[in-house]
Every structure is written in C-alpha cells, then in structure tokens.
Write an enzyme that holds these catalytic residues in place. Sequence first.
Site, mmCIF file in Angstrom:
data_model
loop_
_atom_site.group_PDB
_atom_site.id
_atom_site.type_symbol
_atom_site.label_atom_id
_atom_site.label_comp_id
_atom_site.label_asym_id
_atom_site.label_seq_id
_atom_site.Cartn_x
_atom_site.Cartn_y
_atom_site.Cartn_z
ATOM 1 N N ILE A 146 33.858 44.796 22.739
ATOM 2 C CA ILE A 146 34.352 43.918 21.675
ATOM 3 C C ILE A 146 33.489 42.760 21.288
ATOM 4 O O ILE A 146 33.026 42.343 20.095
ATOM 5 C CB ILE A 146 35.715 43.422 21.661
ATOM 6 C CG1 ILE A 146 36.599 44.956 21.778
ATOM 7 C CG2 ILE A 146 36.381 42.699 20.337
ATOM 8 C CD1 ILE A 146 36.417 45.730 20.851
ATOM 9 N N HIS A 178 38.734 58.231 19.673
ATOM 10 C CA HIS A 178 39.935 58.833 19.121
ATOM 11 C C HIS A 178 39.977 58.954 17.779
ATOM 12 O O HIS A 178 39.422 58.087 17.129
ATOM 13 C CB HIS A 178 40.856 58.202 19.853
ATOM 14 C CG HIS A 178 41.047 57.792 21.215
ATOM 15 N ND1 HIS A 178 41.213 58.781 22.077
ATOM 16 C CD2 HIS A 178 41.134 56.844 21.850
ATOM 17 C CE1 HIS A 178 41.309 58.461 23.436
ATOM 18 N NE2 HIS A 178 41.115 57.357 23.425
ATOM 19 N N VAL A 196 34.061 30.255 31.719
ATOM 20 C CA VAL A 196 35.044 29.369 30.832
ATOM 21 C C VAL A 196 36.085 28.620 31.624
ATOM 22 O O VAL A 196 36.879 29.484 32.243
ATOM 23 C CB VAL A 196 35.321 29.931 29.837
ATOM 24 C CG1 VAL A 196 36.171 28.698 28.915
ATOM 25 C CG2 VAL A 196 34.208 30.413 29.042
ATOM 26 N N LYS A 218 49.085 56.090 25.865
ATOM 27 C CA LYS A 218 49.195 57.476 25.439
ATOM 28 C C LYS A 218 48.886 58.483 26.363
ATOM 29 O O LYS A 218 48.787 59.722 26.335
ATOM 30 C CB LYS A 218 48.286 57.634 24.036
ATOM 31 C CG LYS A 218 46.653 57.212 24.524
ATOM 32 C CD LYS A 218 45.952 57.269 23.230
ATOM 33 C CE LYS A 218 44.666 56.573 23.512
ATOM 34 N NZ LYS A 218 43.973 57.330 24.413
ATOM 35 N N CYS A 251 25.000 62.109 44.972
ATOM 36 C CA CYS A 251 24.970 61.269 46.094
ATOM 37 C C CYS A 251 25.066 59.889 45.970
ATOM 38 O O CYS A 251 25.428 59.072 46.956
ATOM 39 C CB CYS A 251 23.592 61.476 46.752
ATOM 40 S SG CYS A 251 22.305 60.247 45.968
#
Length: 539
Positions: free
Chosen positions: A59, A96, A222, A310, A500
């Site tokens: 985002i 989705h 922050v 969901k 591996c």
Amino acid sequence: MIDVGHFVAEDAKIKNVVSEMTVKGLTITPQDYASMAKEGRKKGIIQKTDVVIIGAGVIGCGIARELSKYDFHCIVVDKENDVSVGASKANNGNIHPGHAVKKGTLKHKLNILGNRMYDEWAKDLQFEFQRNGLMYIAWEEEYLPALKRRYTKGLENGVDGIRYISGEEAMAIEPELKKLDNPPIAAVWLPSLAHVEPYEVTIALAENAAENQVKFMLNTKVCDIVHDGRIQAVVTSRGVIETKYVINAAGVYADDISRMAGDVSYTIHPRKGTIVLLDKAKTYPYKPQLGFVSNKLENRMMNVKNKESKGGGCCKTPEGNYLLGPSAKEVWNKEDTSCDAEGIAYALSCCQHKGVGEKDVIRSFAGVRAADFKEDFIIEKSEVTSGLIHVAGIQSPGLSAAPAIAKMVENILLEEMKKEGMSYKRKKNYQPYRPKRRVFRKLSLEEQNKLIKENPDYGQIVCRCEFITKGEILDAIDSPVVPTSVDAIKRRTRAGMGRCQGGFCLPVVLQILAQAQQQDCTEIDFTAKDTNILEKIKN
C-alpha cells in the site's frame, strides 16, 4: 476483548471503535516510543519534505508510485531494512474477484476496481501476473444450493465475467477435471481471479517510485509526530523529518501512528495468518484455482475459520508451488509471526488434492493482518489533525485493492493540497515503466548461452533449487531500493526459496552481498537489522 469490539462495531451509527480494554491475566507492555523520540529529537532535523508515507508495504509503495508523478517531494519511511517485510510478503498472492467481500463496504468497492487495474500495473511494472481464474465446482445435486449462493453473491457484488456454468462447460475450460473420480455437474466461473508474488509487486512499485525521485528511508522507526492541529514533523529513530503531510500506511501500527498525530479514532487488533508452501515436485494440476463446494466443506469452514475472515484455501503461486492457507487467529502481539501447530494444521486442512500433504512442506510462515473492529478499510483525511491521511485497517483484499487504494489516496492528497493553496505540477520526465528483469531459468538455451558469453556471472549457478545465477543476484543489488540482507535477495531473485531453503546457496549469497557492499561477511544481515549470520571471533 475482540468480541466486545466487534459487538459494539455492529451498530451502524458508530463510525469505529477505540478499545482500551485490558485482559485479566495478560500484561501487554506498550511500545516505549518516548525514549526513542527523545533520541530522535536530539539528532535534529535530517530531512525536509512535502509528504511522508509511513509504511513500505504494497500500500505504501503503491501510493509512493502514484505520487511520484508530481513535482513535490515525498519520503517513504519504514522500521524494517527492506520493503515488503510485513503482511505484504505473507499472503497468498490472490488478486480476488470481489465475490467474498461484504457488499457496500469500501473493501467491496476498491476490490472490484483494484482487480481491474492490475493489468495496467503488470504491463507497466513487468511483474509476473497470471489471470488464471477461479472455479467453484459441485459434483452432487445436494451441493447445488451452496454453489448457487456463491454465484448470487458474486453477481450482486458486480464481479467481472462471473458465470454459472454446466459441468460440461467447466470441463471444457479445464479438461483435467474429467479425470476426477466425481466430475463436476455444475460450476461457478470467475475469470477475473489472478495470481502474483506479492513481494514482487511491492518491490516493483518501490523501484519505480525511487526511479521517479521518491526517497526511501529504511531502518527508520517513527517515534512521534509533531502537530498543533496540523502536521509539522515526523520524529524518527534517525532524526526529525519536517513535512506538511503524513500518509499513515503503517499496517498493524497505524493506530499507534494516528495516536501520535492526536487522532484516536480506531484500534487495530492483529490477526495472524499462517501459510504453508509445498515443494514444486508436487504440481498443481489445474490452470484455474479450484474450490470444491460441498455441505461438509461449508460446515467445516464455518466451524474452523475466523468468522470475520473469508478464510484461506489451496492455490498455486506464479512460480508453481502449492500454497495452503492462510489461517486467521486473533493475537495480541503485533510482531507475532510465529507458526504454531494450530495454524499449520488449518493450512494443511485446506489442501484439496490427493497425494499432497505434510510430507511435501518446504516452508511455513505467518503474517499479521491489520484488522479494525468495523472490518473495513479506513481511507480518509483525519477529522482532527490537518495533513494526516489514514490508510488503515488494510487486510484482505488489500493486495487486490492496492491500485485503487493508491489512486484514492492520491486524490485525497491532491484535493487537500489544492484547498490549502499548495501548487504542484505533473513531472515532464515521469517514467511509469520499469524494465523487465532477466530471469535466467526462463530463457531458451540459446539465449542463456548468449548471455553467459556477454557476462560469465550468468554462468555461475548460485541457487540450484531455483536455478538462480550470480548475474541475477548482482542485477538485484544494482537497484534504486538496494537489498542489504539475505532475505531481501531472496525476495528479489528466489535464491533460497527452493526445496533446501538456502541450505546450499546462503553462504554464496552472503559472500556476493558482502563483496558488493564492501563489507565483511559478519556485517551482513539475514533478515532484519542486526540479525547477522556470522560472528567475528576475536583471538
């Protein structure tokens, strides 16, 4: 505590829930931001900018890429040493269709829009994008009502291209279904579902933003936000950044950041999801992602999965691995990415195919979702502190909605700038395209030989499981967002992602990183800062 929060949030008149409840028998020690902020202030002003984006997940990096079109200055800060270290790397990579979200929510709106926008993102940024589709199938008459419910929900949600089809049509789309013991008699076809490697998307966004002059400050925590009704500065572990605007895309810490800015309007409760990855030797047999609808399965899912989620399932990654999960478990610790037996058992229970299971597991991992009590996205300007924009509560389908979220935040910010008389222009030299990386294992033998003649580094195989060359690792290091840890190289090249799990290639990756960064091997991190693999022994 979680149940009370959800109960209160059910009231439609309540915008959101702030929970300061405590739990008997559990002491949750709050983060000590004050002492870190004190140290940060001592270091003084280290940067001046127009916009600070807090969080370098998909985002934050998506927003950074959108804002990089304009001539104002933008800095992305993140407490980790690389982008895509939190929930953005620990999800199933499904884009989705939008059939499983609650109609009328912001999640619903942005899921549908974001899904449509991914084709352009993939074209511009050259990450692997496979629109394989999703098919729910039923093989007995008694399962048809459950199948029709899924179709009706998808139709009501406005899912692109959704169809209720016969068993014959289903087998025409995916001929392998004919081999099932119980072939389908009907199906719901959702062609818009797609698969990505989520960390690859995030890295592509970050690199393109950086190429367009967005600055990335990693290993930068922050600690406080200076404000007097309007944003003035961000106090970090490395010093103070003066800024006019803060975009809060801090994931599970978004409520902490909001509180620092004087806006206490929601609480994030972390929800852990465990994923299991299987060896490529077990090939997912179908091109579309399949869901098998039955009353027994419906009941199991309702009894086992978190009712606010969901739920995860069984799918194929773009690279061909089976991926099972994720689970959904409420946890109190925002840093709890441990894999417990319960989470792994749930993920394994999602497997739908014969002869595939626990013996094939090569990796399990977990991510922590940033859920709020309304279980919806919070994307808006603050009603309390000018210059603060919330991008919080981003959980599934956050990856699917990411392009639409980035565009929505861009519009909010530009509108605020316009209201406040801040001028900006679109850059004439903005470059939306990111060159495609050379992937040696996907080249023809002729192309491989030609590349090796041009550069012998492509002739040195570092990761045998995934067939990754030294040349590809050096290409990854030569990035506008430089990877500095072994894990960062893994996310960019897949070196260490095979059977591996780095058992053979890790020492070589470590050596290549050390040479490229002109450091000693003992200074190279495995994952986060100060997670050195080797220790220098003093005589």
